[in-house]
Motif scaffolding. Structure first.
Motif, PDB file in Angstrom:
ATOM      1  N   THR A  53      27.838  87.524   1.824  1.00 60.00           N
ATOM      2  CA  THR A  53      26.839  88.083   2.595  1.00 60.00           C
ATOM      3  C   THR A  53      27.904  89.061   2.986  1.00 60.00           C
ATOM      4  N   LEU A  54      28.631  89.106   3.810  1.00 59.46           N
ATOM      5  CA  LEU A  54      29.984  90.198   4.206  1.00 59.46           C
ATOM      6  C   LEU A  54      29.000  91.239   3.342  1.00 59.46           C
ATOM      7  N   LEU A  55      29.120  91.696   2.393  1.00 55.65           N
ATOM      8  CA  LEU A  55      28.719  93.003   2.211  1.00 55.65           C
ATOM      9  C   LEU A  55      27.716  93.576   2.842  1.00 55.65           C
ATOM     10  N   LEU A  56      26.145  92.713   2.840  1.00 53.89           N
ATOM     11  CA  LEU A  56      25.061  92.541   3.452  1.00 53.89           C
ATOM     12  C   LEU A  56      24.398  91.460   3.729  1.00 53.89           C
ATOM     13  N   VAL A  57      23.803  91.350   4.557  1.00 55.54           N
ATOM     14  CA  VAL A  57      23.050  90.149   4.745  1.00 55.54           C
ATOM     15  C   VAL A  57      22.130  89.567   3.408  1.00 55.54           C
ATOM     16  N   VAL A  58      21.326  90.606   3.542  1.00 54.31           N
ATOM     17  CA  VAL A  58      20.402  90.819   1.977  1.00 54.31           C
ATOM     18  C   VAL A  58      20.514  90.379   0.803  1.00 54.31           C
ATOM     19  N   PRO A  59      22.186  91.098   0.206  1.00 55.39           N
ATOM     20  CA  PRO A  59      22.531  90.291  -1.461  1.00 55.39           C
ATOM     21  C   PRO A  59      23.210  88.220  -1.209  1.00 55.39           C
ATOM     22  N   GLY A  60      23.442  88.634   0.364  1.00 60.42           N
ATOM     23  CA  GLY A  60      23.958  86.673   0.596  1.00 60.42           C
ATOM     24  C   GLY A  60      22.450  86.294   0.742  1.00 60.42           C
ATOM     25  N   ILE A  61      21.577  86.649   0.671  1.00 59.13           N
ATOM     26  CA  ILE A  61      20.253  85.635   0.653  1.00 59.13           C
ATOM     27  C   ILE A  61      19.531  85.584  -1.147  1.00 59.13           C
ATOM     28  N   ILE A  62      19.884  86.778  -1.262  1.00 56.75           N
ATOM     29  CA  ILE A  62      19.890  86.950  -2.696  1.00 56.75           C
ATOM     30  C   ILE A  62      20.545  86.142  -3.118  1.00 56.75           C
ATOM     31  N   LYS A  63      21.539  86.017  -3.614  1.00 57.74           N
ATOM     32  CA  LYS A  63      22.754  85.361  -4.109  1.00 57.74           C
ATOM     33  C   LYS A  63      22.416  84.000  -3.230  1.00 57.74           C
ATOM     34  N   SER A  64      21.757  83.164  -2.747  1.00 56.11           N
ATOM     35  CA  SER A  64      22.155  82.023  -2.559  1.00 56.11           C
ATOM     36  C   SER A  64      20.914  81.526  -2.978  1.00 56.11           C
ATOM     37  N   ILE A  65      19.711  82.273  -3.192  1.00 60.24           N
ATOM     38  CA  ILE A  65      18.731  82.130  -4.048  1.00 60.24           C
ATOM     39  C   ILE A  65      19.284  81.519  -5.592  1.00 60.24           C
ATOM     40  N   SER A  66      19.983  82.529  -6.179  1.00 59.66           N
ATOM     41  CA  SER A  66      19.932  82.708  -7.573  1.00 59.66           C
ATOM     42  C   SER A  66      21.039  81.551  -7.524  1.00 59.66           C
ATOM     43  N   TYR A  67      21.748  80.949  -6.787  1.00 63.63           N
ATOM     44  CA  TYR A  67      22.525  79.560  -7.303  1.00 63.63           C
ATOM     45  C   TYR A  67      22.253  78.740  -6.456  1.00 63.63           C
ATOM     46  N   SER A  68      20.960  78.644  -6.110  1.00 64.10           N
ATOM     47  CA  SER A  68      19.903  77.124  -5.525  1.00 64.10           C
ATOM     48  C   SER A  68      20.571  75.815  -6.036  1.00 64.10           C
ATOM     49  N   GLN A  69      19.976  76.688  -7.657  1.00 65.09           N
ATOM     50  CA  GLN A  69      19.559  75.495  -8.071  1.00 65.09           C
ATOM     51  C   GLN A  69      20.922  74.749  -9.120  1.00 65.09           C
ATOM     52  N   ALA A  70      22.101  75.729  -8.749  1.00 65.38           N
ATOM     53  CA  ALA A  70      23.503  75.145  -9.371  1.00 65.38           C
ATOM     54  C   ALA A  70      23.443  73.572  -9.112  1.00 65.38           C
ATOM     55  N   PHE A  71      23.064  72.305  -8.221  1.00 64.15           N
ATOM     56  CA  PHE A  71      23.459  71.108  -8.224  1.00 64.15           C
ATOM     57  C   PHE A  71      22.441  70.524  -8.926  1.00 64.15           C
ATOM     58  N   TYR A  72      21.099  70.467  -8.981  1.00 66.65           N
ATOM     59  CA  TYR A  72      20.164  70.506 -10.121  1.00 66.65           C
ATOM     60  C   TYR A  72      21.559  70.377 -11.219  1.00 66.65           C
ATOM     61  N   ILE A  73      21.349  71.440 -12.368  1.00 69.98           N
ATOM     62  CA  ILE A  73      22.188  71.553 -12.789  1.00 69.98           C
ATOM     63  C   ILE A  73      23.281  70.326 -14.042  1.00 69.98           C
ATOM     64  N   TYR A  74      24.118  71.029 -12.353  1.00 65.67           N
ATOM     65  CA  TYR A  74      25.086  70.759 -12.018  1.00 65.67           C
ATOM     66  C   TYR A  74      24.956  68.462 -12.789  1.00 65.67           C
TER      67      TYR A  74
END
Length: 113
Positions: free
Chosen positions: A10-31
């Protein structure tokens, strides 16, 4: 770790932060799936698997998040009483989204073999 990564993107820009948060959203379930199946992995591995699992499904996740805006606005309007119904519905919807992703991923792997 997930929050740190999203913050850094998100420090880069807001949109990449949103995209990465969506990309990482399933990490807890996988773990949790790996822990419950007796195959522990690190959280960084779960984040990587989440990124791979969400390839091609980020827009579906984003639209599903948007569909809950009305419900989440209802919670403070009712003084939090609606949270009794809304939050479990919200969480189960995203759990089922994860289950469908895993199921579709398994079907595509089986089709390739």
């Amino acid at each position: 770790m997930q929050v740190v990564y999203v913050f850094l993107w998100t420090l880069l820009l807001v949109v990449p932060g949103i995209i990465k948060s969506i990309s990482y959203s399933q990490a807890f379930y996988i773990y949790r799936d790996h822990i419950d199946n007796g195959k522990p992995i690190t959280y960084l591995q779960a984040i990587t698997k989440s990124r791979e699992l969400m390839d091609g499904h980020k827009m579906d996740y984003f639209v599903m998040e948007l569909s809950f805006i009305g419900w989440l606005i209802l919670v403070p309007i009712t003084g939090g009483i609606a949270a009794i119904w809304v939050l479990p519905y919200y969480q189960l919807t995203f759990c089922n989204f994860y289950k469908k992703l895993v199921e579709n991923n398994q079907l595509s792997k089986d089709a390739q073999n």
